[in-house]
Design an enzyme around this catalytic site. Structure first.
Site, mmCIF file in Angstrom:
data_model
loop_
_atom_site.group_PDB
_atom_site.id
_atom_site.type_symbol
_atom_site.label_atom_id
_atom_site.label_comp_id
_atom_site.label_asym_id
_atom_site.label_seq_id
_atom_site.Cartn_x
_atom_site.Cartn_y
_atom_site.Cartn_z
ATOM 1 C CE1 TYR A 1 1.796 1.361 -6.182
ATOM 2 C CE2 TYR A 1 3.526 1.779 -4.620
ATOM 3 C CZ TYR A 1 2.752 2.216 -5.602
ATOM 4 O OH TYR A 1 2.988 3.459 -6.233
ATOM 5 C CG ASP B 1 -1.360 4.835 0.485
ATOM 6 O OD1 ASP B 1 -0.539 3.683 0.385
ATOM 7 O OD2 ASP B 1 -2.579 4.840 0.447
ATOM 8 C CB SER B 2 -0.253 1.899 -3.581
ATOM 9 O OG SER B 2 -1.062 1.307 -2.481
ATOM 10 C CB CYS C 1 -4.131 -1.899 6.516
ATOM 11 S SG CYS C 1 -4.741 -1.102 4.824
ATOM 12 C CB THR C 2 -3.029 3.875 5.551
ATOM 13 O OG1 THR C 2 -3.173 3.177 4.341
ATOM 14 C CG2 THR C 2 -1.448 3.986 5.493
ATOM 15 C CB THR D 1 3.321 -2.619 -0.091
ATOM 16 O OG1 THR D 1 2.015 -3.381 0.242
ATOM 17 C CG2 THR D 1 4.193 -3.534 -1.010
#
Length: 286
Positions: free
Chosen positions: A47, A15-16, A188-189, A80
């Site tokens: 991101y 993940d970002s 969204c996580t 993203t």
């Protein structure tokens, strides 16, 4: 040439930042016999403000880093990157790659009885239209409303999941969606951390879809179909705890902050957490 993989290899997740920990949590719950390697690209978050070319480059670098550690499957726990970079990642790797948008969209389309589906996500994910496209692909007759809820991210990271501030912000974002949706995708996580306040605000009659949970369910099915599921716990124990010594966490910056937020998300700090720098062409420095 067919790539033969060992069922004992871990599953990679990137993940970002820290939000993908909710996907890790869901995967861990659905697949208790598996081991995981998680990479949070905290040095380059977010991101969503980056160009397509940059997101693809970051995502491929992350994917190659995890692949260099010997994984049997990659989960892209970043909306993203899932929206923009899956083709590039799949071209770079020789293993299966699963994003979070497709599974969440398919779960929503299957569950929605009235075909009135809402999606709450970050601004960049909403602007990409990725969830609408994926839901329409699963059910062309579905009506989709996407709503950006950017303040949910800092609320989740600060641990403000159940206070008056969270309830006020949720009401502002979601009040008008109550009568327009029968199913709501948490796109969204970070948002599963706020699940209770979102459910209370949108109404108990609206079904919530956690994209991480949907992704974990699809990964479980995929591993079984491919013959890659690990059938016995790595430790031989019947149960394992989150963040145990068998799962490895990497970040590209701010390891201490990651550990603090991870404790909020998972209930305990990662016991194996390392700060790394990820270069192109599979270069790595610690």
């Amino acid at each position: 040439m067919v790539l033969t993989l060992d069922t004992n290899l871990p599953i990679g997740i990137f993940d970002s930042g820290v939000g993908g920990l909710t996907v890790y949590r869901a995967l861990h719950a659905h697949l208790p016999n598996e081991r995981f390697i998680y990479l949070g690209d905290t040095a380059r978050v977010p991101y969503g403000t980056k160009s397509l070319a940059t997101v693809e480059r970051y995502a491929v670098e992350n994917a190659r880093f995890l692949a260099s550690h010997g994984i049997k499957l990659l989960v892209v726990a970043c909306n993203t990157a899932s929206a923009l970079a899956l083709p590039a990642i799949r071209s770079a790797l020789k293993i299966d790659v699963v994003g979070v948008i497709g599974p969440g969209a398919r779960a929503a389309a299957a569950l929605s009885k009235g075909k009135r589906i809402g999606v709450v996500a970050t601004e960049s994910t909403v602007q990409s239209g990725a969830y609408t496209r994926a839901i329409k692909k699963a059910d062309a007759n579905a009506t989709v409303i996407e709503r950006a809820c950017p303040l949910f991210v800092p609320l989740a990271e600060e641990g403000w999941a159940d206070n008056e501030v969270a309830r006020t912000i949720a009401e502002s974002y979601l009040a008008d969606l109550r009568s327009k949706t029968d199913t709501l995708v948490l796109g969204c996580t970070h948002y599963p951390i706020l699940r209770d306040v979102i459910q209370q605000t949108i109404g108990e009659e609206v079904e919530l879809i956690d994209s991480g949970e949907a992704t974990a369910a699809e990964v479980k099915t995929l591993l079984k179909e491919k013959g890659l599921a690990r059938l016995t716990p790595p430790t031989g124990a019947l149960e394992r705890q989150l963040c145990d010594d068998l799962d490895h966490f990497y970040v590209t910056d701010a390891a201490d902050r990651f550990a603090r937020v991870a404790e909020r998300f998972l209930g305990s700090k990662p016991s194996r957490l390392e700060a790394v720098e990820v270069w192109g062409d599979d270069q790595l420095r610690c």
